[in-house]
Write an enzyme that holds these catalytic residues in place. Structure first.
Site, PDB file in Angstrom:
ATOM      1  CD  GLU A 245     -18.346   2.538 -17.969  1.00  0.00           C
ATOM      2  OE1 GLU A 245     -18.320   3.653 -18.547  1.00  0.00           O
ATOM      3  OE2 GLU A 245     -17.342   1.822 -17.825  1.00  0.00           O
ATOM      4  N   GLY A 367     -14.792   3.434 -12.420  1.00  0.00           N
ATOM      5  CA  GLY A 367     -14.645   4.328 -11.267  1.00  0.00           C
ATOM      6  C   GLY A 367     -14.514   3.515  -9.996  1.00  0.00           C
TER       7      GLY A 367
HETATM    8  C1  LIG Z   1     -10.175  -5.673 -16.025  1.00  0.00           C
HETATM    9  C2  LIG Z   1     -10.231  -4.207 -16.274  1.00  0.00           C
HETATM   10  C3  LIG Z   1     -11.052  -3.739 -17.302  1.00  0.00           C
HETATM   11  C4  LIG Z   1     -11.107  -2.367 -17.570  1.00  0.00           C
HETATM   12  N1  LIG Z   1     -11.825  -1.910 -18.647  1.00  0.00           N
HETATM   13  C5  LIG Z   1     -11.675  -0.629 -19.040  1.00  0.00           C
HETATM   14  C6  LIG Z   1     -12.223  -0.177 -20.290  1.00  0.00           C
HETATM   15  O1  LIG Z   1     -12.885  -0.922 -21.017  1.00  0.00           O
HETATM   16  N2  LIG Z   1     -11.987   1.111 -20.661  1.00  0.00           N
HETATM   17  C7  LIG Z   1     -11.285   1.982 -19.895  1.00  0.00           C
HETATM   18  O2  LIG Z   1     -11.100   3.127 -20.294  1.00  0.00           O
HETATM   19  N3  LIG Z   1     -10.760   1.587 -18.699  1.00  0.00           N
HETATM   20  C8  LIG Z   1     -10.928   0.311 -18.275  1.00  0.00           C
HETATM   21  N4  LIG Z   1     -10.369  -0.110 -17.088  1.00  0.00           N
HETATM   22  C9  LIG Z   1      -9.642   0.834 -16.282  1.00  0.00           C
HETATM   23  C10 LIG Z   1     -10.329   1.195 -14.964  1.00  0.00           C
HETATM   24  O3  LIG Z   1     -11.472   1.967 -15.198  1.00  0.00           O
HETATM   25  C11 LIG Z   1      -9.288   1.877 -14.077  1.00  0.00           C
HETATM   26  O4  LIG Z   1      -8.355   0.869 -13.702  1.00  0.00           O
HETATM   27  C12 LIG Z   1      -9.885   2.534 -12.851  1.00  0.00           C
HETATM   28  O5  LIG Z   1     -10.667   3.656 -13.215  1.00  0.00           O
HETATM   29  C13 LIG Z   1      -8.812   2.986 -11.850  1.00  0.00           C
HETATM   30  O6  LIG Z   1      -7.804   3.709 -12.476  1.00  0.00           O
HETATM   31  P1  LIG Z   1      -6.269   3.294 -12.220  1.00  0.00           P
HETATM   32  O7  LIG Z   1      -6.152   1.843 -12.473  1.00  0.00           O
HETATM   33  O8  LIG Z   1      -5.415   4.219 -12.991  1.00  0.00           O
HETATM   34  O9  LIG Z   1      -6.056   3.526 -10.669  1.00  0.00           O
HETATM   35  P2  LIG Z   1      -5.574   4.888  -9.987  1.00  0.00           P
HETATM   36  O10 LIG Z   1      -6.394   6.010 -10.489  1.00  0.00           O
HETATM   37  O11 LIG Z   1      -4.107   4.991 -10.098  1.00  0.00           O
HETATM   38  O12 LIG Z   1      -5.970   4.612  -8.466  1.00  0.00           O
HETATM   39  C14 LIG Z   1      -5.133   3.888  -7.543  1.00  0.00           C
HETATM   40  C15 LIG Z   1      -5.811   3.946  -6.173  1.00  0.00           C
HETATM   41  O13 LIG Z   1      -5.896   5.316  -5.752  1.00  0.00           O
HETATM   42  C16 LIG Z   1      -7.226   5.650  -5.443  1.00  0.00           C
HETATM   43  N5  LIG Z   1      -7.526   7.037  -5.805  1.00  0.00           N
HETATM   44  C17 LIG Z   1      -7.300   7.652  -6.989  1.00  0.00           C
HETATM   45  N6  LIG Z   1      -7.777   8.905  -6.946  1.00  0.00           N
HETATM   46  C18 LIG Z   1      -8.309   9.092  -5.714  1.00  0.00           C
HETATM   47  C19 LIG Z   1      -8.978  10.157  -5.058  1.00  0.00           C
HETATM   48  N7  LIG Z   1      -9.200  11.320  -5.675  1.00  0.00           N
HETATM   49  N8  LIG Z   1      -9.371   9.985  -3.772  1.00  0.00           N
HETATM   50  C20 LIG Z   1      -9.179   8.805  -3.144  1.00  0.00           C
HETATM   51  N9  LIG Z   1      -8.558   7.746  -3.705  1.00  0.00           N
HETATM   52  C21 LIG Z   1      -8.141   7.885  -4.980  1.00  0.00           C
HETATM   53  C22 LIG Z   1      -8.070   4.698  -6.274  1.00  0.00           C
HETATM   54  O14 LIG Z   1      -9.384   4.565  -5.747  1.00  0.00           O
HETATM   55  C23 LIG Z   1      -7.248   3.422  -6.183  1.00  0.00           C
HETATM   56  O15 LIG Z   1      -7.536   2.776  -4.982  1.00  0.00           O
HETATM   57  C24 LIG Z   1     -10.366  -1.467 -16.771  1.00  0.00           C
HETATM   58  C25 LIG Z   1      -9.564  -1.946 -15.725  1.00  0.00           C
HETATM   59  C26 LIG Z   1      -9.475  -3.301 -15.484  1.00  0.00           C
HETATM   60  C27 LIG Z   1      -8.550  -3.790 -14.412  1.00  0.00           C
END
Ligand SMILES: Cc1cc2nc3c(=O)[nH]c(=O)nc-3n(C[C@H](O)[C@H](O)[C@H](O)COP(=O)(O)OP(=O)(O)OC[C@H]3O[C@@H](n4cnc5c(N)ncnc54)[C@H](O)[C@@H]3O)c2cc1C
Length: 386
Positions: A245, A367
């Site tokens: 991916e 990710g």
């Molecule tokens: C347009 C779009 C399409 C998507 N498509 C899919 C899909 O098809 N299927 C699916 O399952 N998901 C999908 N996603 C979800 C996407 O994979 C997640 O939004 C992404 O993994 C981040 O998770 P979150 O939004 O919960 O952010 P969070 O995990 O809440 O992160 C918020 C911030 O904190 C930081 N952070 C979190 N943990 C840590 C750490 N351990 N150390 C340092 N910084 C950290 C992050 O980097 C980020 O900057 C999609 C998202 C979007 C916007």
């Protein structure tokens, strides 16, 4: 100006690329702006893509596919990116969703799902993220409970690509609350199952033709053979599939950055200011020279990753490093290229404007950049030296 050679593409791939390019220019480019207004791609495009052999190219004939190879799917991705067409989620369907079914599905589920994904009659999605858990997948709350021969799924997913169109969804759910990521399993849900529903088509700042949805599971009862692989091994399967991916993100970012560069190269040779071409200012020339050097480096890295992946040698750290670097490359290139378009670069009808906003998500999904750095840093700082 010569591009780096790509000798791993053979004569059949070159022919296939011509076919895909024609398809994209005839069936996708003229309609993409309309799909951006509609916030989605109509299902008949998926069917046409299937009829033309553009979906799940790598899936074997035994599993109901055309039995070509992964490079054909790479070509489809690159040709869509060349046009800045972010709407059709073919790449996710073919290279992210289908692998879970091919690698971990029972013969029954493969037979039931894959031929429809290949023909484009069914669209695939993968549903891991939830409102409360994205990066931290171990905290997902969607739960699958065993009930006789069935599993019953309850929960909610969000941000799901192809979510409004999806007929088949690979869903990550907790099957053991106590053990976090070692208690996750993967299931195949089809959209006709009672209790499955979709929420809003989410409004994004970019990638407007791509449908991104919330999905709901209310006592969705699924037969036991819709479990992928073994119970509680879902996290391991995700770790196994995520390098591909992330490689897809590198492939897309590189191809879209190259397209942005080419549009800009054309624009600066046509536009004039102070009685000369924008291309005659030293600033423009040096900016484009630097970007071109970056694109060469990006191409070399991307192609080396593709080749390592074909040999089964691209590991999680390598794929994460590529995803991190290429998603940042795309941001840098689209930002600099937009600047060289001046005010027109800010206008929606210019592809560079759309490419600029479309690019931003690449550092977040599959990710985030921070999670990529975590994965890489762990290997550098915590693992014993080999
Ligand atoms: C347009 C779009 C399409 C998507 N498509 C899919 C899909 O098809 N299927 C699916 O399952 N998901 C999908 N996603 C979800 C996407 O994979 C997640 O939004 C992404 O993994 C981040 O998770 P979150 O939004 O919960 O952010 P969070 O995990 O809440 O992160 C918020 C911030 O904190 C930081 N952070 C979190 N943990 C840590 C750490 N351990 N150390 C340092 N910084 C950290 C992050 O980097 C980020 O900057 C999609 C998202 C979007 C916007």
């Amino acid at each position: 100006m010569t591009s780096l050679p790509r000798p791993f593409f053979e004569a059949e791939h070159v022919t296939f690329r011509d076919q895909v390019r024609r398809f994209c220019e005839n069936e996708i480019a003229p309609k993409h702006a309309q799909w951006e207004q509609a916030h989605g791609v109509p299902l008949d495009v998926w069917k046409k893509a299937g009829e033309n052999g553009l979906l799940c190219c790598w899936v074997s004939e035994e599993d109901g596919g055309p039995g070509a190879d992964l490079l054909c799917d790479v070509i489809v991705a690159e040709e869509l990116c060349r046009l800045g067409a972010t709407g059709p989620g073919f790449n996710l369907h073919s290279l992210v969703v289908a692998p879970y079914i091919v690698h971990f599905g029972t013969p029954t589920i493969k037979q039931k799902v894959l031929p429809h994904m290949v023909s484009g009659d069914w669209v695939g999605s993968i549903a891991m993220t939830e409102p409360g858990a994205g990066s931290d997948l171990a905290s997902i709350r969607t739960r699958a409970t065993r009930d006789g021969d069935d599993w019953v799924i309850n929960g909610q997913k969000t941000f799901i690509t192809n979510g409004q169109n999806a007929h088949v969804i690979v869903v990550a759910a907790q099957t053991d609350d106590v053990h976090g990521n070692t208690g996750i399993s993967m299931f195949v849900v089809t959209a006709d199952m009672p209790g499955f529903s979709r929420g809003r088509n989410l409004h994004k700042i970019g990638q407007h033709a791509q449908d991104t949805a919330e999905l709901f599971f209310a006592n969705v009862r699924i037969p036991a053979d819709h479990l992928l692989g073994e119970v509680n091994k879902g996290f391991r399967y995700m770790m196994q599939e995520l390098p591909q991916e992330r490689l897809c993100i590198s492939i897309n970012c590189q191809a879209r950055a190259e397209a942005a560069f080419e549009w800009t190269q054309t624009y600066v040779k046509e536009r004039k200011a102070f009685k000369q071409r924008i291309a005659d200012f030293q600033n423009t020339r040096f900016k484009l020279a630097s970007l071109w050097a970056d694109l060469q480096a990006g191409r070399a890295l991307c192609d080396s990753m593709i080749q390592r992946h074909l040999k089964g040698e691209l590991d999680s750290v390598g794929a994460s490093a590529g995803k991190l670097w290429h998603s940042e490359l795309l941001d840098r290139v689209t930002d600099e290229c937009l600047q060289l378009h001046g005010g027109y670069g800010y206008m929606q009808e210019y592809p560079i404007a759309r490419a600029f906003v479309d690019a931003r998500i690449e550092r977040i999904y599959a990710g985030t950049s921070e999670i990529m750095k975590e994965i890489i840093a762990r290997a550098i700082c915590d693992e014993p030296r080999k």
